[in-house]
Structures are given as C-alpha cells and as structure tokens.
Design a protein around this motif. Structure first.
Motif, short mmCIF file in Angstrom:
data_model
loop_
_atom_site.label_atom_id
_atom_site.label_comp_id
_atom_site.label_asym_id
_atom_site.label_seq_id
_atom_site.Cartn_x
_atom_site.Cartn_y
_atom_site.Cartn_z
N LEU A 1 50.48 -3.58 -11.43
CA LEU A 1 49.72 -2.94 -10.60
C LEU A 1 48.52 -3.88 -10.22
N GLY A 2 48.17 -4.85 -11.04
CA GLY A 2 47.25 -6.02 -10.85
C GLY A 2 45.85 -5.68 -11.44
N LYS A 3 45.99 -4.97 -12.25
CA LYS A 3 44.71 -4.47 -12.81
C LYS A 3 44.31 -5.42 -14.32
N PRO A 4 42.97 -5.68 -14.38
CA PRO A 4 42.40 -6.28 -15.63
C PRO A 4 43.01 -5.38 -16.77
N VAL A 5 43.77 -6.47 -17.54
CA VAL A 5 44.32 -6.06 -18.88
C VAL A 5 43.92 -6.93 -20.31
N HIS A 6 43.07 -6.24 -21.13
CA HIS A 6 42.81 -6.94 -22.34
C HIS A 6 43.46 -6.58 -23.63
N LEU A 7 44.17 -7.43 -24.13
CA LEU A 7 44.95 -7.04 -25.33
C LEU A 7 44.05 -7.59 -26.49
N TYR A 8 44.05 -6.93 -27.49
CA TYR A 8 43.45 -7.24 -28.76
C TYR A 8 44.19 -6.78 -30.16
N LEU B 1 53.61 10.95 -17.43
CA LEU B 1 52.30 11.57 -16.89
C LEU B 1 51.07 11.05 -17.46
N ILE B 2 51.13 10.30 -18.63
CA ILE B 2 50.11 9.59 -18.99
C ILE B 2 50.02 8.47 -18.04
N ASN B 3 50.89 7.70 -17.71
CA ASN B 3 50.85 6.65 -16.60
C ASN B 3 50.38 7.02 -15.41
N ALA B 4 50.68 8.19 -14.92
CA ALA B 4 50.08 8.66 -13.62
C ALA B 4 48.71 8.93 -13.71
N GLN B 5 48.24 9.52 -14.63
CA GLN B 5 46.82 10.12 -15.05
C GLN B 5 46.07 8.82 -15.48
N GLY B 6 46.48 8.21 -16.53
CA GLY B 6 45.69 7.11 -17.07
C GLY B 6 45.57 5.68 -16.53
N VAL B 7 46.89 5.17 -16.47
CA VAL B 7 46.93 3.87 -15.99
C VAL B 7 46.67 3.67 -14.36
N ASP B 8 47.61 4.33 -13.50
CA ASP B 8 47.47 4.45 -12.30
C ASP B 8 45.95 4.42 -11.69
N ASP B 9 45.22 5.38 -12.19
CA ASP B 9 43.75 5.58 -11.74
C ASP B 9 42.78 4.88 -12.30
N SER B 10 43.11 3.84 -13.16
CA SER B 10 42.18 3.17 -14.37
C SER B 10 42.00 1.62 -13.32
N ASP B 11 40.82 1.27 -13.45
CA ASP B 11 40.49 -0.02 -13.07
C ASP B 11 40.44 -1.01 -14.12
N ILE B 12 40.45 -0.90 -15.41
CA ILE B 12 40.31 -1.79 -16.37
C ILE B 12 41.15 -1.25 -17.60
N VAL B 13 41.92 -1.89 -18.14
CA VAL B 13 42.94 -1.41 -19.31
C VAL B 13 42.36 -2.33 -20.59
N PHE B 14 42.03 -1.80 -21.62
CA PHE B 14 42.01 -2.33 -23.05
C PHE B 14 43.13 -1.69 -23.88
N ALA B 15 43.95 -2.78 -24.24
CA ALA B 15 45.01 -2.24 -25.36
C ALA B 15 44.78 -2.89 -26.76
N LEU B 16 45.17 -2.01 -27.85
CA LEU B 16 44.71 -2.38 -29.13
C LEU B 16 45.70 -2.53 -30.13
N LEU C 1 45.33 -13.66 -25.47
CA LEU C 1 45.23 -12.47 -26.36
C LEU C 1 43.89 -12.99 -27.17
N GLY C 2 43.35 -11.60 -27.53
CA GLY C 2 42.22 -11.59 -28.41
C GLY C 2 42.40 -10.96 -29.70
N GLU C 3 41.50 -11.12 -30.78
CA GLU C 3 41.57 -10.61 -32.03
C GLU C 3 40.41 -9.93 -32.30
N PHE C 4 40.42 -9.11 -33.39
CA PHE C 4 39.29 -8.26 -34.02
C PHE C 4 39.48 -8.22 -35.49
N ASN C 5 38.39 -8.15 -36.09
CA ASN C 5 38.73 -8.01 -37.58
C ASN C 5 37.90 -6.89 -38.07
#
Length: 286
Positions: free
Chosen positions: A105-112, A64-79, A143-147
């Motif tokens: 799905l070919g969306k821009p994904v940013h991992l930090y 359900l989170i995939n359907a409501q969140g991922v599928d309808d999103s244009d950009i994804v930030f994962a932390l 991949l990205g990093e943050f302190n």
C-alpha cells in the motif's frame, strides 16, 4: 488553546514475545506528541490490535486486523524478538502479512529486530523462521535493531521525524515559536522498598533514589553526560555509561545513590553538545 493538527495513525505490529517493545513504541509515540504536536500540527495515534481492534465476525481474524489496522494506518512499526509468529491462510505469520500489506500500500514501514539475549527455552523452529524472514527483508530495505526499550524509544523518534519530513506535513506548523535550544528540568524522586527481613522476621527497607531528566527545550540534546560535582558530594550516579541523546520532550531516569557524611547540597552537572559547542548546566538536587 485549540489548534489544528493532522492525525496520523501509527500501527504497532509484532509477534507475542515482545510486549515490552510494543509498550516502548507506544510510549515513544505519546512522548513525541507531548513535545511536538502543537508546534508541528501533527498528532500521532498509536494502534495496537489488542486494544484498538473492534471485535466483528465474518472473516479470518488476520483479514479483519488488516482492514482495521494496516489499511487505515499511515505509519507501521514492526518489532521482532525470537519469534516470527503464527501462520495465517495467506502468509508465514500475521506480522509478516501486515508488513507485506503495508509495503504493497506504499506506507512507511520500519522493522526492528531485538539483539537482547534470547530465553533458554526459545522455540528453535520459530527462530529459524525469523532468521529466514530477516534475510529476505534485508534485500527489501534497511532494518533496525534495538537492545532495550530505551534504545527503541530513540529509534522510534528518529523514524517519526523522518516520516514527518517525507510526508511533507510540517510545511506550515500550527503554532510558530522561537527556538529556545536545549533546556532541562531535573526532578528528584525516591521510593522505599523492602530489601529483606531481619533475624526476627521484620522487614528491612532501603530507599531507591533517582532523578527524572526532561529535555524541555525545542531541540534534541546530543552527547549528554551526567556528573556529580563538588569536593565532598554525597551523590553517586549509577548510570548510564557513556553519552546519550535526550530528544526534545523526552524524559530519562537517572539512578543515583547517596552516602552519609557528604555535602547536604548535591549538584548534578549535565553536559551536552549543541551547535557543535560543548555546554553544561548545574542543578542542585538536595
């Protein structure tokens, strides 16, 4: 006045151990909107499952989170901090499943990944799983990093600017404006707080001072340094060390301290680099 804009949904994904990082991404998204939405004709809408998902029945929660969140999103930030998260029927963790689905799905994904110190009671099994996941992701992209949240805020702005260009959404801004460069607004603040008690049990108070520095211009301020100037200044700057970047529309909090006997008119000097030229401006903050 009303203006026409393209709305992009920005999904914020992570395991449960990095709530401050999730808040920092959402704050960065709102800050970008405040500075750019009208001029660029783009509005970013943050999406977090805990506040945005609609409770429904009929499938596994992750689906359900995939359907409501991922599928309808244009950009994804994962932390990620020190956990990979709980497994789902189809993946090693919910966040990992969201990342894989967004990539498919070919969306821009940013991992930090956080580089901050880990707690003493860290779950070593979760940490090992996270390290294996990170190693796998290193073969699939950058991949990205943050302190700390401030650094993450900076990284999010960079990623958003990259995505806006990649998605070709800034070809025709909603409102044309003449560039004005870097400009600053300095607002002093203070707050009284309890620092302890005296011998009679009565509270002791101290006053905390800070300056909110906002870049109100239409360009990022790079190489920013802060200095208290004057022969007898009563103001001392408590941080940060070294230079920093203040994006357009972004506000930085600058801790300061005041001493007795100094100048009644403390002056803050802000130095920055613009078009390869060193510039500065003085602000009276007394």
């Amino acid at each position: 006045m009303p203006y026409v804009a393209t709305v992009l949904r920005v999904m914020i994904a992570s395991p449960s151990d990095v709530p401050e990082a999730r808040d920092a991404v959402e704050k960065a998204v709102h800050g970008w909107n405040d500075a750019n939405a009208r001029n660029k004709g783009v509005i970013l809408q943050p999406w977090r499952w805990e506040t945005s998902a609609v409770p429904v029945m009929g499938a596994h929660p992750q689906k359900l989170i995939n359907a409501q969140g991922v599928d309808d999103s244009d950009i994804v930030f994962a932390l990620f901090g020190g956990r990979l998260g709980s497994p789902t029927p189809d993946a090693i963790s919910g966040t990992a499943e969201e990342v894989d689905r967004a990539l498919e799905l070919g969306k821009p994904v940013h991992l930090y990944f956080s580089t901050a110190p880990l707690p003493n009671d860290i779950d070593t099994a979760q940490l090992d799983a996270l390290r294996a996941f990170k190693k796998d992701m290193q073969d699939r992209g950058l991949l990205g990093e943050f302190n700390n949240p401030e650094q993450l805020n900076h990284e999010v702005w960079k990623a958003i600017e990259h995505d806006i260009v990649s998605l070709k959404l800034n070809a025709t801004p909603a409102v044309q404006s003449q560039p004005s460069g870097v400009d600053f607004l300095v607002q002093p603040h203070q707050e009284r707080e309890i620092s302890g008690v005296n011998s009679k049990g009565a509270p002791r108070y101290t006053t905390k001072h800070w300056l909110d520095i906002t870049n109100t211009g239409d360009r990022d301020a790079e190489g920013v340094l802060f200095e208290s100037v004057g022969e007898d200044s009563a103001m001392f700057i408590a941080g940060p060390e070294g230079s920093t970047t203040i994006h357009r529309g972004q506000t930085r909090r600058l801790p300061v301290m005041f001493t007795f006997g100094g100048s009644d008119d403390p002056v803050l000097r802000i130095q920055w680099v613009e078009d390869d030229d060193a510039k500065h401006r003085d602000f009276h903050v007394g």
